[in-house]
Scaffold this motif. Sequence first.
Motif, PDB file in Angstrom:
ATOM      1  N   GLY A 281     102.889  41.161  15.970  1.00  0.00           N
ATOM      2  CA  GLY A 281     103.759  40.217  15.267  1.00  0.00           C
ATOM      3  C   GLY A 281     104.719  40.947  14.358  1.00  0.00           C
ATOM      4  N   PRO A 282     105.198  40.298  13.314  1.00  0.00           N
ATOM      5  CA  PRO A 282     106.131  40.938  12.382  1.00  0.00           C
ATOM      6  C   PRO A 282     105.395  41.908  11.457  1.00  0.00           C
ATOM      7  N   VAL A 283     105.334  43.178  11.870  1.00  0.00           N
ATOM      8  CA  VAL A 283     104.689  44.218  11.073  1.00  0.00           C
ATOM      9  C   VAL A 283     105.764  45.165  10.545  1.00  0.00           C
ATOM     10  N   ALA A 284     105.362  46.138   9.743  1.00  0.00           N
ATOM     11  CA  ALA A 284     106.321  47.081   9.172  1.00  0.00           C
ATOM     12  C   ALA A 284     107.053  47.841  10.277  1.00  0.00           C
TER      13      ALA A 284
ATOM     14  N   SER B 182     110.719  45.136   6.821  1.00  0.00           N
ATOM     15  CA  SER B 182     111.990  44.476   7.112  1.00  0.00           C
ATOM     16  C   SER B 182     112.047  43.086   6.485  1.00  0.00           C
ATOM     17  N   HIS B 183     113.255  42.532   6.445  1.00  0.00           N
ATOM     18  CA  HIS B 183     113.427  41.155   6.001  1.00  0.00           C
ATOM     19  C   HIS B 183     112.604  40.221   6.890  1.00  0.00           C
ATOM     20  N   ARG B 184     112.608  40.463   8.183  1.00  0.00           N
ATOM     21  CA  ARG B 184     111.894  39.592   9.126  1.00  0.00           C
ATOM     22  C   ARG B 184     110.401  39.557   8.814  1.00  0.00           C
ATOM     23  N   MET B 185     109.812  40.719   8.590  1.00  0.00           N
ATOM     24  CA  MET B 185     108.375  40.789   8.319  1.00  0.00           C
ATOM     25  C   MET B 185     107.999  39.996   7.068  1.00  0.00           C
ATOM     26  N   LEU B 186     108.732  40.214   5.981  1.00  0.00           N
ATOM     27  CA  LEU B 186     108.357  39.577   4.727  1.00  0.00           C
ATOM     28  C   LEU B 186     108.748  38.101   4.678  1.00  0.00           C
TER      29      LEU B 186
ATOM     30  N   GLY C  62     107.416  43.198  24.472  1.00  0.00           N
ATOM     31  CA  GLY C  62     108.340  43.411  23.362  1.00  0.00           C
ATOM     32  C   GLY C  62     107.769  43.086  21.992  1.00  0.00           C
ATOM     33  N   LYS C  63     106.461  42.817  21.911  1.00  0.00           N
ATOM     34  CA  LYS C  63     105.838  42.515  20.624  1.00  0.00           C
ATOM     35  C   LYS C  63     105.488  43.803  19.890  1.00  0.00           C
ATOM     36  N   ARG C  64     105.860  43.863  18.612  1.00  0.00           N
ATOM     37  CA  ARG C  64     105.493  45.010  17.793  1.00  0.00           C
ATOM     38  C   ARG C  64     104.023  44.882  17.365  1.00  0.00           C
ATOM     39  N   TYR C  65     103.364  46.042  17.232  1.00  0.00           N
ATOM     40  CA  TYR C  65     101.969  46.009  16.798  1.00  0.00           C
ATOM     41  C   TYR C  65     101.665  47.181  15.877  1.00  0.00           C
ATOM     42  N   PHE C  66     100.555  47.040  15.155  1.00  0.00           N
ATOM     43  CA  PHE C  66     100.112  48.066  14.218  1.00  0.00           C
ATOM     44  C   PHE C  66      98.611  48.271  14.369  1.00  0.00           C
TER      45      PHE C  66
ATOM     46  N   TYR D 287      93.265  39.063   4.422  1.00  0.00           N
ATOM     47  CA  TYR D 287      93.185  40.421   4.971  1.00  0.00           C
ATOM     48  C   TYR D 287      94.586  40.936   5.301  1.00  0.00           C
ATOM     49  N   GLY D 288      94.866  42.149   4.873  1.00  0.00           N
ATOM     50  CA  GLY D 288      96.165  42.729   5.189  1.00  0.00           C
ATOM     51  C   GLY D 288      96.273  44.145   4.675  1.00  0.00           C
ATOM     52  N   SER D 289      97.482  44.655   4.697  1.00  0.00           N
ATOM     53  CA  SER D 289      97.785  45.989   4.186  1.00  0.00           C
ATOM     54  C   SER D 289      99.277  46.038   3.921  1.00  0.00           C
ATOM     55  N   THR D 290      99.751  47.127   3.360  1.00  0.00           N
ATOM     56  CA  THR D 290     101.183  47.257   3.100  1.00  0.00           C
ATOM     57  C   THR D 290     101.964  47.157   4.406  1.00  0.00           C
ATOM     58  N   GLU D 291     101.387  47.636   5.498  1.00  0.00           N
ATOM     59  CA  GLU D 291     102.065  47.602   6.796  1.00  0.00           C
ATOM     60  C   GLU D 291     102.119  46.205   7.404  1.00  0.00           C
ATOM     61  N   LEU D 292     101.309  45.295   6.885  1.00  0.00           N
ATOM     62  CA  LEU D 292     101.175  43.966   7.497  1.00  0.00           C
ATOM     63  C   LEU D 292     101.555  42.818   6.572  1.00  0.00           C
ATOM     64  N   ALA D 293     101.571  43.039   5.277  1.00  0.00           N
ATOM     65  CA  ALA D 293     101.460  41.955   4.292  1.00  0.00           C
ATOM     66  C   ALA D 293     100.077  41.338   4.546  1.00  0.00           C
ATOM     67  N   ILE D 294      99.984  40.062   4.857  1.00  0.00           N
ATOM     68  CA  ILE D 294      98.689  39.445   5.182  1.00  0.00           C
ATOM     69  C   ILE D 294      98.690  39.030   6.643  1.00  0.00           C
ATOM     70  N   ALA D 295      97.609  39.371   7.351  1.00  0.00           N
ATOM     71  CA  ALA D 295      97.528  39.078   8.781  1.00  0.00           C
ATOM     72  C   ALA D 295      96.453  38.054   9.122  1.00  0.00           C
ATOM     73  N   ALA D 296      95.478  37.866   8.231  1.00  0.00           N
ATOM     74  CA  ALA D 296      94.400  36.901   8.490  1.00  0.00           C
ATOM     75  C   ALA D 296      93.909  36.347   7.160  1.00  0.00           C
ATOM     76  N   TRP D 297      93.295  35.164   7.248  1.00  0.00           N
ATOM     77  CA  TRP D 297      92.748  34.577   6.020  1.00  0.00           C
ATOM     78  C   TRP D 297      91.585  33.670   6.335  1.00  0.00           C
ATOM     79  N   TYR D 298      90.752  33.462   5.299  1.00  0.00           N
ATOM     80  CA  TYR D 298      89.608  32.573   5.426  1.00  0.00           C
ATOM     81  C   TYR D 298      89.578  31.634   4.223  1.00  0.00           C
ATOM     82  N   PRO D 299      90.043  30.393   4.399  1.00  0.00           N
ATOM     83  CA  PRO D 299      89.956  29.417   3.304  1.00  0.00           C
ATOM     84  C   PRO D 299      88.512  28.939   3.167  1.00  0.00           C
TER      85      PRO D 299
END
Length: 499
Positions: free
Chosen positions: A357-360, A172-176, A380-384, A301-313
């Motif tokens: 959060g905002p997932v596919a 969705s627009h919201r997710m991206l 009401g939170k969406r999850y994957f 870290y992510g997937s097509t269903e998530l875009a990116i969900a976590a990161w490590y700088p």
Amino acid sequence: MTDYLEKAAVRLPGKVAIVDEVRQMTYGQLLQDARRIGGVLASRVGEKLPVALWLGREGRSIAASQGVAMAGLAYVPLDISMPRKRLRKIFALLQPDFIIADQANSEAAKGFAASLEKVPEVLIYEEMTAGELPEAGRAALGRAMAQRSADDALSIIFTSGSTGTPKGVVSSHRMLAAYTDWQVEALGMDEQMVRASQSPLYFAIGAYSDVYATLAAGGTLHLLPASAFMFPRDLMKRLAGLGINTIFWVPSLFRQIAEMGGLAGELPPLETAYFCGEPMPMGALAAWRQAFPKCSFSNHYGSTELAIAAWYPIGAGEELDYLPIGQPCRGKNEIRLLDEQGSEVPTGEVGEMVVFGPVASEYFGDEERTREAFGVDAEGKRYFHTGDLARRDEAGVLTYVSRSDAQVKHMGYRIELGEIETAADAVEGLSASVCLFDKEKDTLVLFYVAAETLTEKALLSELTDSLPRYMWPARLERLSAMPQKQGGKIDRQALKEML
């Protein structure tokens, strides 16, 4: 999501936004073409069906995607080089009214469309964008844009599916928007960004990050051809000449460049380098950090269903024995580690990563797999359900452990091994197959039982006709019979010992 382009075109109309092998397009030109395409679609569309993009790796693909989105429809970027069998499965799900193709690809698109049970109309990019948009088209576009919502489908990207049918991930627009806004802020992107894209526009890195980060920041995106990555030293020299300061690539490419001497020659002025899709080899990472001491590196870290969900700088001078996937993207995602009963596991223990959060939105046209993977909690939170196992330390940092199912990451793609097995089982003369992933050698291995009349060459030919290149087994192992457990099931562990 089209707001990013519209705002950038007002602020920077003459700035070059996209550069491909044929042409460059300014923000003003992108917006002009997008609006004309959106107007044509908005004035003709009936039911809100997805629009397939039969276009190459070029700026026009991006303009077309934005035009489809302006018309309130979902765009579907296609790998037009994939086997026609797989494309037909995708179109059987989509049932689109329209395909957008450019003149160069129009005959192939029309020929394919004519072979389908429901024949979509092929619209030609050059014709859609020629001349001024009529008043009726402008009015229809205005109405369509006014009726859009953040939860509308923006894109559908097809990934591997275990049943043999590709999965269409609806974003969705919201997710991206949530991902794009986080990415630009977290990585400090601005108009000075000059970015080199390696990923296809039908792959999440290319479709989500490369395109929208560029539009949001007002930077410049270079869509490099696959041939540019064949010779690492030449590639790095080319990046230097283009002034590339930002890259987001799969780790296997970082490794290839490091191992083939690409870091020993002329280097670009890299400031930001990040990666995802598979584990980053620590030796390759060390080589890149040494070659670019002032560059900021981060693991995502992510997937097509998530875009990116976590990161490590990765901190400057930080010594690493292993590379964590880090922490959830602040303000965007929450990640819970759950056991098989759905309860959170204690710190230090392994659980499945479930992202809230905002997932596919769904898998297009597949209610069963959507129910299995997605849900909404009591608040009401969406999850994957990612199917990835991880553990969290006392500092809240996540470390990837393994997959919990038969999905693997290979060449930067998530692959359902079952899809390869389904393709193999459809070959005449083959009676049984099991596909395994040799992690140490990073290869797909297909074990099979078949009649003597089916040669290895014939089997491989059938597989290459049905599967995209990144899913082709590198090794075929013919067996007289599959090893079995006492209950009669195939003994996959015994096959793993044969790798």
